[in-house]
Design a protein around this motif. Structure first.
Motif, mmCIF file in Angstrom:
data_model
loop_
_atom_site.group_PDB
_atom_site.id
_atom_site.type_symbol
_atom_site.label_atom_id
_atom_site.label_comp_id
_atom_site.label_asym_id
_atom_site.label_seq_id
_atom_site.Cartn_x
_atom_site.Cartn_y
_atom_site.Cartn_z
ATOM 1 N N GLY A 143 85.628 -15.966 20.007
ATOM 2 C CA GLY A 143 85.877 -14.531 19.863
ATOM 3 C C GLY A 143 84.680 -13.790 19.307
ATOM 4 O O GLY A 143 84.703 -12.562 19.143
ATOM 5 N N PHE A 144 83.619 -14.522 18.999
ATOM 6 C CA PHE A 144 82.359 -13.911 18.525
ATOM 7 C C PHE A 144 82.618 -12.977 17.342
ATOM 8 O O PHE A 144 82.075 -11.874 17.276
ATOM 9 C CB PHE A 144 81.657 -13.156 19.663
ATOM 10 N N VAL A 145 83.472 -13.398 16.441
ATOM 11 C CA VAL A 145 83.823 -12.533 15.301
ATOM 12 C C VAL A 145 82.618 -12.375 14.365
ATOM 13 O O VAL A 145 82.420 -11.322 13.772
ATOM 14 C CB VAL A 145 85.026 -13.139 14.536
ATOM 15 N N SER A 146 81.803 -13.434 14.282
ATOM 16 C CA SER A 146 80.682 -13.410 13.329
ATOM 17 C C SER A 146 79.344 -13.587 14.023
ATOM 18 O O SER A 146 78.386 -14.091 13.425
ATOM 19 C CB SER A 146 80.873 -14.542 12.297
ATOM 20 N N THR A 147 79.279 -13.225 15.291
ATOM 21 C CA THR A 147 78.060 -13.492 16.067
ATOM 22 C C THR A 147 77.408 -12.205 16.532
ATOM 23 O O THR A 147 78.072 -11.329 17.097
ATOM 24 C CB THR A 147 78.406 -14.363 17.301
ATOM 25 N N ALA A 148 76.114 -12.065 16.235
ATOM 26 C CA ALA A 148 75.321 -10.964 16.795
ATOM 27 C C ALA A 148 74.717 -11.489 18.089
ATOM 28 O O ALA A 148 73.877 -12.380 18.073
ATOM 29 C CB ALA A 148 74.225 -10.561 15.821
#
Ligand code: SDX
Length: 426
Positions: free
Chosen positions: A47-52
């Motif tokens: 979910g790319f919650v913490s990904t730039a």
């Protein structure tokens, strides 16, 4: 940009892994995890919650404080002092236009509003009751079959021409979806009208009777375009960037973004809000629906509430609510049951511990549907209008991606399937 380091110690890896830490203009620092591959490690972030996923200069969201900036300008000030085409110029070019640049931009967009006559026949291939988003996915992707003269993605001029064409043609294609669905003839754009005026006229004029432009409704439509223009690396924008990274042409990339926007968890939420308000039916029924929304075993969600990034009011929803009041006042709608339910739902939700503790506030979709319905736009067209509005954000991110050295996006995975095994007949 790396003036800090992160140090990672991993059981089984015999050395401390040093990772660069970058800081941007605003927002959290980021840890560059690319060296991990050399250590045989991936990061894991469903979910790319913490990904730039990238570096970008276009839009910034401060979710904790309910701030949305486009090229540094707060959305509330852009909605108040700019029109949608000025915001398009800003997102694409990085600065607000001078009066001369704005006049040239508006003129150039207006010169591209018609679509190829053969594209009109694409609509006849659909059933009349096709969802307009299904048609938009098809016809926008089909634009790449008509504009072979500007598909060199490495040519900045070609990218600019594609941007103009997409900004200009989306309202025409969108209005054609509506006309097709109600069996009315398509209305051609007019070069003497502004962007929102042109769209509303293409939606509601007929060959028998022209559409009388109401400046309050037209300004509200233009504001809705502005409020949906861009929003960082949301699902559809990330889809457009990923599609663009393969070298796909801009029309195909925007069609991919439209498809990703369609889901009710995202761009389909404005349509879902109206359906939810209709299903609630009366203020008395609200508590039962609030309980359904809180029940972890019930898939029902309060449409128009919550956001992956905002843990405060979505600044767009405040402007949308004010615009809603203006439109309903202009139309003399004082007893809209949907609005009564929406306002009571908002009041209750903002007091309920479940929503307060999870920082679930009204988002951009909560009031937009009520405005669009009051203007006379059917719910099936709501997400199409979201796609129309967001096209400038998508093409600005696509352009930003291709304006600097890049590589194809290719996420990895945590594989938990079967280990290698022999075919039973091998
Ligand atoms: C847009 O990404 C963007 O920027 C999108 C957008 C843009 O401009 O591009 O802003 C446009 O899509 C706005 C959002 C429109 N969607 C809706 O209104 C649909 C309803 N909202 C939810 O589906 C939800 O809030 C999301 C999808 C928007 C956010 O999902 P998250 O980040 O995965 O939320 P979460 O699951 O982490 O929420 C935390 C908790 C969970 O409960 P617990 O597991 O902690 O018990 O809050 C609950 C969720 O179940 N929750 C809700 C809820 N939203 C979250 N419970 C009831 N109703 C809701 N609407």
């Amino acid at each position: 940009m790396a003036d800090k380091k992160a140090r990672l110690v991993v059981d089984g890896v015999d050395k401390e892994i040093e990772l660069p830490v970058y800081h941007g203009t605003e927002g959290p620092d980021v840890v560059d995890v690319r060296p991990l591959t050399g250590e045989g490690l991936f990061t894991y972030d469903p979910g790319f919650v913490s990904t730039a996923s990238c570096e970008s200069k276009i839009t910034y969201i401060d979710g904790a404080n309910g701030v949305l900036l486009h090229r540094g300008y707060p959305i509330e000030e852009l909605a108040e002092h700019s029109d949608y085409l000025e915001v398009c110029y800003l997102l694409l070019n990085g600065e607000l236009p001078t009066p001369e640049q704005k006049a040239k931009f508006d003129y150039t967009v207006n010169q591209h509003t018609m679509v190829h006559e053969q594209l009109r026949s694409f609509y006849n291939g659909f059933r009349r009751d096709a969802h307009p988003m299904a048609i938009m996915c098809g016809v926008v992707g089909a634009l790449s079959a008509f504009y072979h003269d500007s598909l060199d993605i490495n040519d900045p001029h070609h990218r600019e021409v594609c941007a103009y064409r997409l900004i200009a043609k989306m309202p025409t294609l969108a209005a054609m979806c509506y006309k097709f669905s109600i069996g009315q003839p398509f209305i051609y754009p007019r070069n003497d009208l502004g962007y929102a005026d042109n769209f509303l006229r293409m939606m509601f004029a007929t060959p028998c009777e022209d559409y009388k432009i109401n400046p309050v409704l037209s300004r509200a439509m233009d504001k809705i375009f502005t409020l949906h223009a861009d929003h960082e690396q949301n699902a559809p924008t990330s889809t457009v960037r990923l599609a663009g990274s393969s070298g796909a042409n801009p029309f195909a990339c925007i069609a991919a973004g439209i498809a990703a926007l369609w889901g009710p968890a995202h761009g389909g939420a404005n349509e879902a809000v109206l359906k939810m308000l209709a299903e609630i039916g009366s203020v008395e029924n609200i508590p039962a629906f609030i309980e359904k929304a809180k029940d972890p075993n019930d898939p029902f969600r309060l449409m128009g509430f919550g956001h992956r990034v905002y843990r405060n009011f979505d600044p767009r929803s405040r402007v949308m609510k004010q615009t809603c009041d203006e439109v309903l006042a202009e139309l003399g709608i004082t007893d809209d049951p949907m609005l009564d339910i929406a306002k009571e739902l908002e009041r209750i939700a903002l007091e309920d511990e479940y929503f307060v503790s999870r920082k679930l506030y009204p988002n951009v979709d909560f009031y937009s549907g009520i405005i669009l319905k009051a203007i006379g736009i059917p719910t099936s067209m709501f997400t199409v209008i979201f796609a129309l509005s967001r096209t400038i954000g998508w093409i600005s991110h696509w352009n930003e991606f291709h304006s600097s050295p890049n590589k194809i996006g290719r996420p990895r995975q945590l594989y938990t399937g079967e280990p290698k095994r022999k075919h039973p007949r091998a």
